[in-house]
Design a protein around this motif. Structure first.
Motif: not given
Length: 304
Positions: A42-62
């Motif tokens: 929600r915080k970074f919805y307007s930024e492209e990186w947060i929509h990356s499935e790859h980054m979402q996996l990274i944040l989930a594990l982090t």
């Protein structure tokens, strides 16, 4: 490292490993189940990186180890320690990227941010002369390490500048994202405390010392997770056991994908496999540089 090896004869087209979908970590389940990831989305919805499935996996594990939102910690603990030697995790690359960001702006890197105030702070670190001396020393160590690694894998040393620049640029990109995440979660933590009516001064000493960034994992942890996901993702998902297969770009004996009739994500034999053989599939990367950066090796097919 841990590998998969046939304990007996495996006939062609056999399903060797079949994982129910609930055992996979996908970007979709991560977003649905992890409260920190939901907040960041929600915080970074307007930024492209947060929509990356790859980054979402990274944040989930982090953040899974902190919040236990996905119960994926047992898998996380099986990931190999040898990934620490990957070029992207070399400390010299990290130090140079951080130094570059600190020179760009006082607020560009988390190391310049006060843990109690979340505001840029002055006078953090050595003076300019000391910084230049440290920078030259770090550059020299990185050049030597890079030269040795490129020679080991038969890379043309004329490309050393490109390799070095790509490593540092990639590291800076990750560090910028980490800084954004840390600051956002510091504010999130502050708001949660305020909403609960808990004075920061009443928290345990360890928490107060680490300040409003208490809930943020270290940058080293963040980068380690990136290395895990970079080297072991199956597109938008992480699949326990399947990722233990070795690479074979010429004659892999395994393939992987959905078995919709059985509602499984599977590892299937593409050939007859004899007892004792390693289970392998093609990792599918396009260049020796990608294998070097993400896996720490260069396959034989790129070295002939």
């Amino acid at each position: 490292g841990v590998v998969l090896r046939a304990s007996g004869h495996i006939p062609k087209n056999s399903i060797v490993v079949g994982l129910p979908y609930f055992m996979l970590l996908t970007s979709q389940t991560a977003l649905l189940q992890n409260p920190v990831l939901q907040f960041l989305f929600r915080k970074f919805y307007s930024e492209e990186w947060i929509h990356s499935e790859h980054m979402q996996l990274i944040l989930a594990l982090t953040f899974d180890r902190t919040f236990q939102g996905l119960d994926f910690t047992p898998f996380y603990k099986t990931l190999p320690a040898h990934l620490e030697s990957l070029p992207l995790l070399w400390p010299e690359v990290m130090d140079i990227a951080i130094d570059d960001l600190r020179r760009e702006s006082p607020s560009a890197d988390i190391s310049n941010i006060g843990r109690q105030t979340l505001q840029p702070q002055a006078g953090n670190g050595p003076d300019e002369r000391g910084r230049e001396k440290m920078r030259k020393s770090t550059e020299a160590r990185l050049d030597l390490r890079l030269k040795d690694s490129m020679a080991e894998f038969d890379f043309d040393l004329r490309h050393m500048g490109h390799f070095k620049g790509t490593l540092i640029a990639t590291q800076k990109q990750h560090r910028r994202i980490y800084t954004k995440i840390a600051l956002a979660l510091g504010e999130y933590y502050k708001d949660q405390l305020n909403a609960a009516g808990i004075p920061f001064s009443s928290l345990p000493e360890l928490v107060r010392e680490r300040g409003l960034l208490y809930i943020v994992p270290s940058y080293r942890t963040f980068m380690s997770v990136i290395a895990y996901v970079d080297s072991r993702n199956f597109g938008d998902k992480m699949a326990p056991l399947l990722e233990l297969c070795n690479h074979d770009g010429k004659n892999p004996n395994m393939g992987y994908g959905d078995a919709t009739d059985a509602k499984l994500y599977m590892l299937r034999a593409q050939t007859d496999v004899q007892a004792g053989e390693l289970l392998t599939f093609d990792y599918g990367l396009e260049s020796p540089f990608q294998y070097w950066m993400f896996h720490g090796f260069v396959p034989p097919e790129f070295r002939e």
